[in-house]
Motif scaffolding. Structure first.
Motif, PDB file in Angstrom:
ATOM      1  N   ALA A 134      11.118 -37.228   9.559  1.00 17.14           N
ATOM      2  CA  ALA A 134      10.367 -36.092  10.081  1.00 17.14           C
ATOM      3  C   ALA A 134      11.363 -34.973  10.207  1.00 17.14           C
ATOM      4  O   ALA A 134      12.489 -35.170  10.615  1.00 17.14           O
ATOM      5  CB  ALA A 134       9.751 -36.419  11.438  1.00 17.14           C
ATOM      6  N   VAL A 135      10.961 -33.768   9.852  1.00 18.63           N
ATOM      7  CA  VAL A 135      11.910 -32.675   9.784  1.00 18.63           C
ATOM      8  C   VAL A 135      11.562 -31.626  10.808  1.00 18.63           C
ATOM      9  O   VAL A 135      10.411 -31.262  10.957  1.00 18.63           O
ATOM     10  CB  VAL A 135      11.906 -32.041   8.386  1.00 18.63           C
ATOM     11  CG1 VAL A 135      12.801 -30.822   8.331  1.00 18.63           C
ATOM     12  CG2 VAL A 135      12.373 -33.061   7.376  1.00 18.63           C
ATOM     13  N   ALA A 136      12.557 -31.162  11.536  1.00 20.53           N
ATOM     14  CA  ALA A 136      12.372 -30.051  12.449  1.00 20.53           C
ATOM     15  C   ALA A 136      13.244 -28.922  11.973  1.00 20.53           C
ATOM     16  O   ALA A 136      14.441 -28.923  12.159  1.00 20.53           O
ATOM     17  CB  ALA A 136      12.763 -30.470  13.863  1.00 20.53           C
ATOM     18  N   PRO A 141       8.069 -40.665  20.478  1.00 26.00           N
ATOM     19  CA  PRO A 141       6.796 -41.374  20.579  1.00 26.00           C
ATOM     20  C   PRO A 141       6.285 -41.921  19.247  1.00 26.00           C
ATOM     21  O   PRO A 141       5.759 -43.018  19.192  1.00 26.00           O
ATOM     22  CB  PRO A 141       5.848 -40.315  21.149  1.00 26.00           C
ATOM     23  CG  PRO A 141       6.746 -39.372  21.884  1.00 26.00           C
ATOM     24  CD  PRO A 141       8.003 -39.330  21.077  1.00 26.00           C
ATOM     25  N   GLN A 142       6.421 -41.159  18.164  1.00 29.61           N
ATOM     26  CA  GLN A 142       5.977 -41.650  16.872  1.00 29.61           C
ATOM     27  C   GLN A 142       6.841 -41.036  15.779  1.00 29.61           C
ATOM     28  O   GLN A 142       7.359 -39.930  15.920  1.00 29.61           O
ATOM     29  CB  GLN A 142       4.501 -41.325  16.621  1.00 29.61           C
ATOM     30  CG  GLN A 142       4.178 -39.840  16.541  1.00 29.61           C
ATOM     31  CD  GLN A 142       2.707 -39.584  16.280  1.00 29.61           C
ATOM     32  OE1 GLN A 142       1.979 -39.191  17.180  1.00 29.61           O
ATOM     33  NE2 GLN A 142       2.274 -39.791  15.052  1.00 29.61           N
ATOM     34  N   VAL A 143       7.000 -41.771  14.690  1.00 27.00           N
ATOM     35  CA  VAL A 143       7.924 -41.348  13.659  1.00 27.00           C
ATOM     36  C   VAL A 143       7.360 -40.206  12.819  1.00 27.00           C
ATOM     37  O   VAL A 143       8.080 -39.308  12.417  1.00 27.00           O
ATOM     38  CB  VAL A 143       8.327 -42.543  12.772  1.00 27.00           C
ATOM     39  CG1 VAL A 143       7.147 -43.105  12.007  1.00 27.00           C
ATOM     40  CG2 VAL A 143       9.449 -42.167  11.828  1.00 27.00           C
ATOM     41  N   ARG A 144       6.051 -40.224  12.559  1.00 32.63           N
ATOM     42  CA  ARG A 144       5.454 -39.219  11.687  1.00 32.63           C
ATOM     43  C   ARG A 144       4.913 -38.056  12.508  1.00 32.63           C
ATOM     44  O   ARG A 144       3.693 -37.908  12.704  1.00 32.63           O
ATOM     45  CB  ARG A 144       4.348 -39.839  10.842  1.00 32.63           C
ATOM     46  CG  ARG A 144       4.861 -40.797   9.758  1.00 32.63           C
ATOM     47  CD  ARG A 144       3.714 -41.332   8.927  1.00 32.63           C
ATOM     48  NE  ARG A 144       2.930 -40.271   8.317  1.00 32.63           N
ATOM     49  CZ  ARG A 144       3.207 -39.705   7.147  1.00 32.63           C
ATOM     50  NH1 ARG A 144       4.271 -40.087   6.457  1.00 32.63           N
ATOM     51  NH2 ARG A 144       2.441 -38.758   6.655  1.00 32.63           N
ATOM     52  N   ALA A 145       5.798 -37.231  13.033  1.00 37.69           N
ATOM     53  CA  ALA A 145       5.384 -36.099  13.844  1.00 37.69           C
ATOM     54  C   ALA A 145       6.413 -34.985  13.755  1.00 37.69           C
ATOM     55  O   ALA A 145       7.601 -35.229  13.543  1.00 37.69           O
ATOM     56  CB  ALA A 145       5.170 -36.517  15.296  1.00 37.69           C
ATOM     57  N   LEU A 146       5.936 -33.751  13.911  1.00 36.91           N
ATOM     58  CA  LEU A 146       6.785 -32.568  13.997  1.00 36.91           C
ATOM     59  C   LEU A 146       6.855 -32.187  15.467  1.00 36.91           C
ATOM     60  O   LEU A 146       5.829 -31.900  16.087  1.00 36.91           O
ATOM     61  CB  LEU A 146       6.180 -31.417  13.178  1.00 36.91           C
ATOM     62  CG  LEU A 146       5.808 -31.737  11.729  1.00 36.91           C
ATOM     63  CD1 LEU A 146       5.085 -30.546  11.100  1.00 36.91           C
ATOM     64  CD2 LEU A 146       7.028 -32.116  10.925  1.00 36.91           C
ATOM     65  N   THR A 190       3.080 -32.756  16.443  1.00 37.00           N
ATOM     66  CA  THR A 190       1.995 -32.594  15.478  1.00 37.00           C
ATOM     67  C   THR A 190       2.117 -33.696  14.435  1.00 37.00           C
ATOM     68  O   THR A 190       3.139 -33.781  13.750  1.00 37.00           O
ATOM     69  CB  THR A 190       2.067 -31.221  14.786  1.00 37.00           C
ATOM     70  OG1 THR A 190       1.976 -30.186  15.767  1.00 37.00           O
ATOM     71  CG2 THR A 190       0.941 -31.069  13.765  1.00 37.00           C
ATOM     72  N   PRO A 191       1.106 -34.554  14.278  1.00 34.40           N
ATOM     73  CA  PRO A 191       1.199 -35.638  13.293  1.00 34.40           C
ATOM     74  C   PRO A 191       1.382 -35.100  11.880  1.00 34.40           C
ATOM     75  O   PRO A 191       0.830 -34.062  11.514  1.00 34.40           O
ATOM     76  CB  PRO A 191      -0.140 -36.360  13.444  1.00 34.40           C
ATOM     77  CG  PRO A 191      -0.611 -36.023  14.820  1.00 34.40           C
ATOM     78  CD  PRO A 191      -0.131 -34.626  15.068  1.00 34.40           C
ATOM     79  N   VAL A 192       2.153 -35.833  11.085  1.00 30.10           N
ATOM     80  CA  VAL A 192       2.375 -35.462   9.688  1.00 30.10           C
ATOM     81  C   VAL A 192       1.190 -35.958   8.855  1.00 30.10           C
ATOM     82  O   VAL A 192       0.839 -37.144   8.934  1.00 30.10           O
ATOM     83  CB  VAL A 192       3.688 -36.081   9.165  1.00 30.10           C
ATOM     84  CG1 VAL A 192       3.858 -35.791   7.679  1.00 30.10           C
ATOM     85  CG2 VAL A 192       4.876 -35.541   9.953  1.00 30.10           C
ATOM     86  N   PRO A 193       0.547 -35.097   8.062  1.00 28.21           N
ATOM     87  CA  PRO A 193      -0.608 -35.537   7.264  1.00 28.21           C
ATOM     88  C   PRO A 193      -0.235 -36.624   6.261  1.00 28.21           C
ATOM     89  O   PRO A 193       0.883 -36.660   5.746  1.00 28.21           O
ATOM     90  CB  PRO A 193      -1.044 -34.252   6.545  1.00 28.21           C
ATOM     91  CG  PRO A 193      -0.448 -33.135   7.330  1.00 28.21           C
ATOM     92  CD  PRO A 193       0.824 -33.665   7.897  1.00 28.21           C
ATOM     93  N   GLY A 231      -4.248 -26.818  15.150  1.00 35.37           N
ATOM     94  CA  GLY A 231      -4.603 -28.166  15.562  1.00 35.37           C
ATOM     95  C   GLY A 231      -3.988 -29.245  14.703  1.00 35.37           C
ATOM     96  O   GLY A 231      -4.256 -30.429  14.908  1.00 35.37           O
ATOM     97  N   GLY A 232      -3.168 -28.861  13.714  1.00 37.50           N
ATOM     98  CA  GLY A 232      -2.507 -29.830  12.855  1.00 37.50           C
ATOM     99  C   GLY A 232      -3.308 -30.226  11.632  1.00 37.50           C
ATOM    100  O   GLY A 232      -2.881 -31.100  10.872  1.00 37.50           O
ATOM    101  N   GLN A 233      -4.465 -29.580  11.413  1.00 37.51           N
ATOM    102  CA  GLN A 233      -5.280 -29.879  10.241  1.00 37.51           C
ATOM    103  C   GLN A 233      -4.766 -29.112   9.029  1.00 37.51           C
ATOM    104  O   GLN A 233      -4.256 -27.997   9.151  1.00 37.51           O
ATOM    105  CB  GLN A 233      -6.742 -29.528  10.506  1.00 37.51           C
ATOM    106  CG  GLN A 233      -7.356 -30.304  11.665  1.00 37.51           C
ATOM    107  CD  GLN A 233      -7.305 -31.806  11.459  1.00 37.51           C
ATOM    108  OE1 GLN A 233      -7.742 -32.308  10.430  1.00 37.51           O
ATOM    109  NE2 GLN A 233      -6.756 -32.516  12.435  1.00 37.51           N
ATOM    110  N   VAL A 234      -4.912 -29.719   7.845  1.00 38.43           N
ATOM    111  CA  VAL A 234      -4.424 -29.093   6.618  1.00 38.43           C
ATOM    112  C   VAL A 234      -5.360 -27.964   6.208  1.00 38.43           C
ATOM    113  O   VAL A 234      -6.529 -28.190   5.882  1.00 38.43           O
ATOM    114  CB  VAL A 234      -4.316 -30.126   5.485  1.00 38.43           C
ATOM    115  CG1 VAL A 234      -3.844 -29.454   4.203  1.00 38.43           C
ATOM    116  CG2 VAL A 234      -3.366 -31.250   5.875  1.00 38.43           C
TER     117      VAL A 234
END
Length: 362
Positions: free
Chosen positions: A45-47, A110-115, A127-130, A180-183
């Motif tokens: 995950a990249v910040a 908390p979770q690996v796939r998040a920004l 924000t979850p990664v799509p 909201g994190g939607q694509v």
């Protein structure tokens, strides 16, 4: 993902994370050379702030206690009151600190796939990664709440292959996520035979580095690109940390501790300066474009904030931490105040990011 898969994710992530005080630029160079495509859920995950362009590999803590996504209020008093004025979003680059540390401490998320970013309310937001991308190469938070993300997608799951411009059956996608994190937008930006990286973004434009040595302005609405010829010759991505924000290209060579700012439209150099060499470094331009804030932690783990006057190159220095192992997570502006998010590195045991996060306003 099976238990064995999760264990392998953690092992690989731990191997990719540098020990505290190591040379982050050297780690990132190795990462760019050795990055492999993920065939299952992404490890990375990249910040990336508009000025940081730093890849973060994160580890999770399966089987451990649940980690809340709320930041514990720091016990350290802010050194300046909240200042009225435009507030920037503050993405967090914690990748260098996650995973087992040589001193026995570990930071978890908390979770690996998040920004991850620090909200205006000082809460840790994720924000979850799509799923339409496997890994995140870079992401830029926009002040209107959207996020611009560059990520890879393996088109043949189950086939492991080396990274590179000529790798087959692989997509590189540019996404725009809404608040909201939607694509809201997804677009293929890969050109066979070229590497591509996201250097920065505005509400209308993504700035892409394409090999060999070109910076392209990519129109988010239409997908049209034009080359910023005024910047040429462009420093190599392999030898420099490059990032775009506020109409500036910021270039820092890996082989030295220099930093220079160049105007995107004309290529005119605005300043060149040398800062202390750092294990981690994050940069953020003020909303008015007059001052560049650079927060860095030296190899001993001491965090310092530098303010650089863009017009004159004059540098002001303010200490952030003293006498404790720490590292920079992010920096942002609220009016004339600089907010520095930093991490107190734990000595032993596993600790959630929210527990070790500290905030100082200067």
């Amino acid at each position: 993902m099976t238990t064995g898969d999760i264990a392998e994710v953690i092992r690989r992530a731990a191997d990719a994370v540098p020990a505290a005080g190591s040379d982050l630029d050297a780690v990132l160079r190795r990462h760019r050379r050795n990055r492999r495509r993920r065939t299952t859920a992404a490890l990375g995950a990249v910040a990336v702030t508009a000025a940081a362009a730093i890849t973060a590999v994160v580890a999770i803590n399966p089987g451990g206690p649940a980690v809340e996504l709320a930041v514990q209020r720091t016990t350290q008093a802010d050194s300046a009151p909240e200042t009225l004025g435009p507030k920037q979003r503050l993405p967090l680059n914690a990748g260098w600190a996650l995973g087992p540390d040589k001193n026995g401490g570990q930071v978890t998320v908390p979770q690996v796939r998040a920004l991850y970013e620090l909200g205006a309310d000082r809460q840790l937001d994720g924000t979850p990664v799509p799923e339409i991308i496997d890994d995140v190469r870079a992401w830029v938070p926009l002040d209107d709440g959207r996020s611009v993300v560059l990520g890879g997608k393996n088109l043949k799951p189950g086939v492991s292959r080396e990274d590179g411009p000529d790798v087959s059956d692989f997509a590189i996608r540019l996404l725009v996520l809404d608040a909201g994190g939607q694509v809201g937008l997804q677009r293929e930006v890969r050109v066979q035979g070229q590497d591509v990286e996201l250097l920065g973004a505005t509400a209308t434009t993504a700035y892409l580095y394409r090999t060999p040595g070109r910076i392209m302005a990519h129109d988010l609405a239409t997908g049209a690109e034009h080359r910023l010829t005024g910047l040429e010759p462009v420093p190599s991505w392999e030898t420099h940390s490059l990032t775009v924000q506020g109409g500036l290209l910021l270039a820092a060579p890996h082989a030295s501790c220099g930093l220079r700012a160049v105007a995107l439209d004309t290529g005119k150099q605005l300043f060149a300066t040398y800062l202390p060499c750092a294990a981690t470094r994050v940069m953020r331009l003020s909303p008015d474009g007059r001052t560049l804030a650079v927060a860095l932690s030296d190899p001993a783990g001491v965090v310092t904030l530098f303010r650089i006057d863009v017009a004159t190159g004059k540098v002001g220095t303010t200490p952030v931490t003293r006498g404790e192992r720490s590292g920079v997570l992010g920096v942002g502006w609220a009016g004339g105040t600089v907010r520095v998010a930093w991490l107190r590195l734990p000595s032993t045991g596993a600790h959630p990011l929210s527990e070790e996060l500290r905030i100082t306003d200067l």
